[in-house]
Design a protein around this motif. Structure first.
Motif, PDB file in Angstrom:
ATOM      1  N   LEU A  15      20.307  23.453  11.050  1.00  0.00           N
ATOM      2  CA  LEU A  15      20.864  23.324   9.701  1.00  0.00           C
ATOM      3  C   LEU A  15      22.377  23.169   9.764  1.00  0.00           C
ATOM      4  N   PRO A  16      22.949  22.431   8.815  1.00  0.00           N
ATOM      5  CA  PRO A  16      24.417  22.349   8.750  1.00  0.00           C
ATOM      6  C   PRO A  16      25.007  23.729   8.455  1.00  0.00           C
ATOM      7  N   TYR A  17      26.191  23.960   8.954  1.00  0.00           N
ATOM      8  CA  TYR A  17      26.879  25.236   8.760  1.00  0.00           C
ATOM      9  C   TYR A  17      26.958  25.603   7.270  1.00  0.00           C
ATOM     10  N   GLU A  18      27.288  24.623   6.446  1.00  0.00           N
ATOM     11  CA  GLU A  18      27.446  24.879   5.016  1.00  0.00           C
ATOM     12  C   GLU A  18      26.133  25.353   4.386  1.00  0.00           C
ATOM     13  N   GLU A  19      25.010  24.835   4.862  1.00  0.00           N
ATOM     14  CA  GLU A  19      23.705  25.264   4.353  1.00  0.00           C
ATOM     15  C   GLU A  19      23.425  26.705   4.778  1.00  0.00           C
ATOM     16  N   LEU A  20      23.778  27.046   5.998  1.00  0.00           N
ATOM     17  CA  LEU A  20      23.599  28.428   6.454  1.00  0.00           C
ATOM     18  C   LEU A  20      24.391  29.393   5.581  1.00  0.00           C
ATOM     19  N   VAL A  21      25.633  29.049   5.289  1.00  0.00           N
ATOM     20  CA  VAL A  21      26.477  29.908   4.464  1.00  0.00           C
ATOM     21  C   VAL A  21      25.909  30.008   3.048  1.00  0.00           C
ATOM     22  N   ARG A  22      25.428  28.889   2.514  1.00  0.00           N
ATOM     23  CA  ARG A  22      24.847  28.907   1.164  1.00  0.00           C
ATOM     24  C   ARG A  22      23.630  29.836   1.120  1.00  0.00           C
ATOM     25  N   ARG A  23      22.755  29.701   2.112  1.00  0.00           N
ATOM     26  CA  ARG A  23      21.553  30.541   2.150  1.00  0.00           C
ATOM     27  C   ARG A  23      21.911  32.006   2.370  1.00  0.00           C
ATOM     28  N   LEU A  24      22.908  32.263   3.205  1.00  0.00           N
ATOM     29  CA  LEU A  24      23.349  33.632   3.434  1.00  0.00           C
ATOM     30  C   LEU A  24      23.893  34.234   2.143  1.00  0.00           C
ATOM     31  N   ASP A  25      24.633  33.458   1.390  1.00  0.00           N
ATOM     32  CA  ASP A  25      25.158  33.924   0.106  1.00  0.00           C
ATOM     33  C   ASP A  25      24.018  34.283  -0.848  1.00  0.00           C
ATOM     34  N   GLU A  26      22.955  33.477  -0.858  1.00  0.00           N
ATOM     35  CA  GLU A  26      21.800  33.783  -1.701  1.00  0.00           C
ATOM     36  C   GLU A  26      21.156  35.107  -1.305  1.00  0.00           C
ATOM     37  N   VAL A  27      21.037  35.333   0.002  1.00  0.00           N
ATOM     38  CA  VAL A  27      20.452  36.590   0.488  1.00  0.00           C
ATOM     39  C   VAL A  27      21.317  37.771   0.053  1.00  0.00           C
ATOM     40  N   VAL A  28      22.622  37.632   0.207  1.00  0.00           N
ATOM     41  CA  VAL A  28      23.535  38.706  -0.177  1.00  0.00           C
ATOM     42  C   VAL A  28      23.408  39.005  -1.672  1.00  0.00           C
ATOM     43  N   GLN A  29      23.328  37.970  -2.491  1.00  0.00           N
ATOM     44  CA  GLN A  29      23.186  38.167  -3.935  1.00  0.00           C
ATOM     45  C   GLN A  29      21.886  38.897  -4.267  1.00  0.00           C
ATOM     46  N   LYS A  30      20.794  38.527  -3.576  1.00  0.00           N
ATOM     47  CA  LYS A  30      19.515  39.219  -3.796  1.00  0.00           C
ATOM     48  C   LYS A  30      19.632  40.696  -3.441  1.00  0.00           C
ATOM     49  N   LEU A  31      20.242  40.966  -2.292  1.00  0.00           N
ATOM     50  CA  LEU A  31      20.371  42.356  -1.855  1.00  0.00           C
ATOM     51  C   LEU A  31      21.285  43.154  -2.784  1.00  0.00           C
ATOM     52  N   GLU A  32      22.370  42.544  -3.209  1.00  0.00           N
ATOM     53  CA  GLU A  32      23.298  43.240  -4.092  1.00  0.00           C
ATOM     54  C   GLU A  32      22.716  43.462  -5.475  1.00  0.00           C
ATOM     55  N   GLY A  33      21.734  42.633  -5.860  1.00  0.00           N
ATOM     56  CA  GLY A  33      21.097  42.786  -7.168  1.00  0.00           C
ATOM     57  C   GLY A  33      20.348  44.092  -7.300  1.00  0.00           C
ATOM     58  N   GLY A  34      19.875  44.613  -6.181  1.00  0.00           N
ATOM     59  CA  GLY A  34      19.210  45.910  -6.205  1.00  0.00           C
ATOM     60  C   GLY A  34      17.816  45.911  -6.788  1.00  0.00           C
ATOM     61  N   ASP A  35      17.240  44.743  -7.044  1.00  0.00           N
ATOM     62  CA  ASP A  35      15.921  44.673  -7.670  1.00  0.00           C
ATOM     63  C   ASP A  35      14.786  44.521  -6.676  1.00  0.00           C
ATOM     64  N   LEU A  36      15.095  44.461  -5.390  1.00  0.00           N
ATOM     65  CA  LEU A  36      14.059  44.250  -4.387  1.00  0.00           C
ATOM     66  C   LEU A  36      13.436  45.579  -3.964  1.00  0.00           C
ATOM     67  N   ALA A  37      12.143  45.509  -3.664  1.00  0.00           N
ATOM     68  CA  ALA A  37      11.477  46.666  -3.078  1.00  0.00           C
ATOM     69  C   ALA A  37      12.030  46.873  -1.674  1.00  0.00           C
ATOM     70  N   LEU A  38      11.807  48.052  -1.117  1.00  0.00           N
ATOM     71  CA  LEU A  38      12.352  48.378   0.190  1.00  0.00           C
ATOM     72  C   LEU A  38      11.938  47.364   1.243  1.00  0.00           C
ATOM     73  N   GLU A  39      10.660  47.029   1.338  1.00  0.00           N
ATOM     74  CA  GLU A  39      10.182  46.085   2.352  1.00  0.00           C
ATOM     75  C   GLU A  39      10.793  44.705   2.145  1.00  0.00           C
ATOM     76  N   ASP A  40      10.911  44.272   0.895  1.00  0.00           N
ATOM     77  CA  ASP A  40      11.541  42.978   0.606  1.00  0.00           C
ATOM     78  C   ASP A  40      13.024  42.992   0.962  1.00  0.00           C
ATOM     79  N   SER A  41      13.664  44.138   0.747  1.00  0.00           N
ATOM     80  CA  SER A  41      15.076  44.272   1.117  1.00  0.00           C
ATOM     81  C   SER A  41      15.242  44.158   2.626  1.00  0.00           C
ATOM     82  N   LEU A  42      14.344  44.791   3.374  1.00  0.00           N
ATOM     83  CA  LEU A  42      14.414  44.709   4.835  1.00  0.00           C
ATOM     84  C   LEU A  42      14.191  43.286   5.318  1.00  0.00           C
ATOM     85  N   LYS A  43      13.242  42.591   4.732  1.00  0.00           N
ATOM     86  CA  LYS A  43      12.992  41.197   5.119  1.00  0.00           C
ATOM     87  C   LYS A  43      14.202  40.328   4.800  1.00  0.00           C
TER      88      LYS A  43
END
Length: 100
Positions: A15-43
């Motif tokens: 993947l292009p570097y920019e795509e990796l950063v975009r996807r990483l940002d999405e993961v961070v936003q999901k984790l910071e949202g606090g709405d994930l179950a524990l197992e989903d947070s770990l994944k």
């Protein structure tokens, strides 16, 4: 399971570097949202670690390309990522400092 992780890491390296950063940002936003179950947070955290590692590998390859250009004064195109020799840690002592 380890083979599956390696295959996923290889796919991420494509993947292009920019795509990796975009996807990483999405993961961070999901984790910071606090709405994930524990197992989903770990994944999501595991995915984020793999994305960050793939991005770091790409940055390392880019740094190697810049070092080759500066050391050899090359101006022609270098081979695509992943085809440069891997730098060994004991080679670091001989490297010149970069001007930036």
């Amino acid at each position: 399971m380890a083979n599956e992780d390696r295959r996923e890491d290889v796919a991420l390296d494509e993947l292009p570097y920019e795509e990796l950063v975009r996807r990483l940002d999405e993961v961070v936003q999901k984790l910071e949202g606090g709405d994930l179950a524990l197992e989903d947070s770990l994944k999501a955290f595991e995915e984020g670690v793999r994305l960050a590692q793939a991005a770091e590998r790409q940055l390392d390859r880019a740094e190697q390309r810049v070092e080759v250009l500066l050391r050899e004064g090359k101006t022609e195109s270098l081979p695509p990522h992943g085809t440069l020799p891997t730098r060994r840690d004991d080679d670091d002592a001989d490297d010149e400092e970069l001007p930036f």
